[in-house]
Design a protein around this motif. Structure first.
Motif, PDB file in Angstrom:
ATOM      1  N   TRP A  46      38.059  34.082  55.625  1.00  0.00           N
ATOM      2  CA  TRP A  46      37.726  33.184  56.734  1.00  0.00           C
ATOM      3  C   TRP A  46      37.967  33.849  58.085  1.00  0.00           C
ATOM      4  O   TRP A  46      37.095  33.851  58.958  1.00  0.00           O
ATOM      5  CB  TRP A  46      38.564  31.910  56.648  1.00  0.00           C
ATOM      6  CG  TRP A  46      38.145  30.956  55.582  1.00  0.00           C
ATOM      7  CD1 TRP A  46      38.734  30.770  54.360  1.00  0.00           C
ATOM      8  CD2 TRP A  46      37.023  30.063  55.614  1.00  0.00           C
ATOM      9  NE1 TRP A  46      38.071  29.821  53.646  1.00  0.00           N
ATOM     10  CE2 TRP A  46      37.020  29.358  54.385  1.00  0.00           C
ATOM     11  CE3 TRP A  46      36.034  29.774  56.550  1.00  0.00           C
ATOM     12  CZ2 TRP A  46      36.062  28.395  54.077  1.00  0.00           C
ATOM     13  CZ3 TRP A  46      35.084  28.814  56.251  1.00  0.00           C
ATOM     14  CH2 TRP A  46      35.099  28.140  55.024  1.00  0.00           C
ATOM     15  N   TYR A  47      39.163  34.416  58.254  1.00  0.00           N
ATOM     16  CA  TYR A  47      39.559  34.853  59.588  1.00  0.00           C
ATOM     17  C   TYR A  47      38.785  36.066  60.088  1.00  0.00           C
ATOM     18  O   TYR A  47      38.613  36.244  61.289  1.00  0.00           O
ATOM     19  CB  TYR A  47      41.059  35.144  59.624  1.00  0.00           C
ATOM     20  CG  TYR A  47      41.890  33.894  59.726  1.00  0.00           C
ATOM     21  CD1 TYR A  47      41.804  33.065  60.848  1.00  0.00           C
ATOM     22  CD2 TYR A  47      42.743  33.505  58.698  1.00  0.00           C
ATOM     23  CE1 TYR A  47      42.549  31.911  60.938  1.00  0.00           C
ATOM     24  CE2 TYR A  47      43.490  32.348  58.785  1.00  0.00           C
ATOM     25  CZ  TYR A  47      43.389  31.549  59.911  1.00  0.00           C
ATOM     26  OH  TYR A  47      44.122  30.389  60.005  1.00  0.00           O
ATOM     27  N   ARG A  48      38.303  36.914  59.203  1.00  0.00           N
ATOM     28  CA  ARG A  48      37.550  38.056  59.703  1.00  0.00           C
ATOM     29  C   ARG A  48      36.199  37.618  60.266  1.00  0.00           C
ATOM     30  O   ARG A  48      35.602  38.334  61.068  1.00  0.00           O
ATOM     31  CB  ARG A  48      37.357  39.098  58.608  1.00  0.00           C
ATOM     32  CG  ARG A  48      36.314  38.782  57.552  1.00  0.00           C
ATOM     33  CD  ARG A  48      36.137  39.978  56.670  1.00  0.00           C
ATOM     34  NE  ARG A  48      35.089  39.772  55.675  1.00  0.00           N
ATOM     35  CZ  ARG A  48      34.724  40.703  54.802  1.00  0.00           C
ATOM     36  NH1 ARG A  48      35.316  41.877  54.818  1.00  0.00           N
ATOM     37  NH2 ARG A  48      33.769  40.455  53.933  1.00  0.00           N
ATOM     38  N   ASP A  49      35.711  36.438  59.832  1.00  0.00           N
ATOM     39  CA  ASP A  49      34.474  35.922  60.413  1.00  0.00           C
ATOM     40  C   ASP A  49      34.696  35.449  61.848  1.00  0.00           C
ATOM     41  O   ASP A  49      33.783  35.494  62.673  1.00  0.00           O
ATOM     42  CB  ASP A  49      33.937  34.756  59.567  1.00  0.00           C
ATOM     43  CG  ASP A  49      33.403  35.217  58.226  1.00  0.00           C
ATOM     44  OD1 ASP A  49      33.133  36.421  58.094  1.00  0.00           O
ATOM     45  OD2 ASP A  49      33.275  34.388  57.311  1.00  0.00           O
ATOM     46  N   TRP A  50      35.909  34.970  62.146  1.00  0.00           N
ATOM     47  CA  TRP A  50      36.214  34.538  63.508  1.00  0.00           C
ATOM     48  C   TRP A  50      36.590  35.714  64.412  1.00  0.00           C
ATOM     49  O   TRP A  50      36.196  35.760  65.566  1.00  0.00           O
ATOM     50  CB  TRP A  50      37.364  33.528  63.492  1.00  0.00           C
ATOM     51  CG  TRP A  50      36.903  32.099  63.555  1.00  0.00           C
ATOM     52  CD1 TRP A  50      36.464  31.425  64.661  1.00  0.00           C
ATOM     53  CD2 TRP A  50      36.815  31.175  62.470  1.00  0.00           C
ATOM     54  NE1 TRP A  50      36.126  30.137  64.324  1.00  0.00           N
ATOM     55  CE2 TRP A  50      36.324  29.952  62.986  1.00  0.00           C
ATOM     56  CE3 TRP A  50      37.101  31.259  61.113  1.00  0.00           C
ATOM     57  CZ2 TRP A  50      36.129  28.821  62.194  1.00  0.00           C
ATOM     58  CZ3 TRP A  50      36.909  30.136  60.336  1.00  0.00           C
ATOM     59  CH2 TRP A  50      36.425  28.939  60.867  1.00  0.00           C
TER      60      TRP A  50
END
Length: 282
Positions: free
Chosen positions: A100-104
């Motif tokens: 999830w966080y690498r997409d943000w």
């Protein structure tokens, strides 16, 4: 459905090199351990030193004649076998957050491009969850596929007159690392992997809570995970499962635990889908 499958393919494609690396590490560590330990034991056995109380200790042979079995080799390579297994578990645990966080936080905030795709946002959620499950069971299946190959290598190295038979169940039980990864009993398999999947789903919900409410979302996410853990652990530890004088029978406690698992999983999936569909904006 077609867009959902494309999203799953995208997530798998982004992790494929890490997955291949974990599989390669498994091959190197386990093949190396089996070959080295087997060749050393065979050499020691052929030298006859075991009859004369030689200085080398190969007491792992369970046969009174000194014959070797693949189970014996597996029982003495526990620490080496555990390295790739624990590393794989650790990498997947970290990737539950990174997916999830690498997409943000990645280049050009890729999550915004995902959210404006002409498909239901819940497909993004389920694609990421499906990808994690694919990675987990791909590694488990790979380990299962590797074991017969390792046994074949063992059979090639050890002469038939020095070899004792081994059975699959004995091989699993002889190595705690494999017993943890591949539970022999089906109910244990459901418990271990069921709890693991519920944990992934709850973490997904916590991540989306944090992304939806900013800094305050961190507190909400921690609170949500804490409540989930309490709900899952309370039936087992709060209702006196091991107490012979407890008010409830063990079967009743297990039923309550099953209900709690279903509740946590259902609420987490519903909350995750609702947040990504209604709360998170671009």
């Amino acid at each position: 459905m077609n867009r959902y499958l494309k999203l799953v393919h995208m997530e798998v494609d982004r992790f494929k090199y890490i997955l291949a690396g974990l599989m390669s590490l498994t091959l190197v560590c386990q093949f190396g351990a089996v070959i080295w330990m087997t060749m050393s034991a065979v050499s020691y056995r052929k030298s006859g030193a075991w009859r004369n109380g030689g200085s080398m200790d190969y007491s792992y042979s369970s046969s009174p004649t000194g014959n070797l079995s693949f189970t014996d080799v597996m029982s003495t390579t526990q620490s080496i076998f555990m390295i790739p297994i624990l590393l794989s578990i650790g990498v997947l645990a970290i990737y539950v957050f990174l997916i999830w966080y690498r997409d943000w936080f990645g280049r050009n905030t890729f999550i915004y491009r995902l959210l404006i795709l002409p498909t239901a946002r819940r497909h993004i959620y389920f694609a990421k969850l499906t990808a994690i499950l694919i990675f987990i069971f791909a590694l488990v299946s790979f380990q299962l596929a590797v074991l017969p190959v390792e046994k074949s290598i063992f059979n090639l190295i050890v002469p038939s007159d020095l070899r004792d038979p081994s059975y699959f169940s004995d091989i699993i039980y002889s190595n705690p690392a494999l017993g943890m990864l591949i539970p022999w009993h089906f109910d244990s398999f459901l418990v271990y992997y069921g709890i693991g999947i519920i944990a992934v789903i709850a973490i997904f919900a916590a991540i989306l809570i944090e992304r939806s409410y900013g800094r305050l979302g961190i507190l909400y996410a921690i609170l949500y995970l804490g409540i989930s853990v309490i709900l899952l652990l309370f039936p087992m530890f709060g209702l006196g499962l091991d107490d012979v004088n407890g008010y409830l029978y063990p079967n009743e406690i297990y039923t309550i635990e099953l209900v709690m698992c279903v509740v946590v999983m259902s609420v987490s999936v519903w909350l995750g889908c609702r947040l990504i569909s209604k709360k998170i904006t671009v």
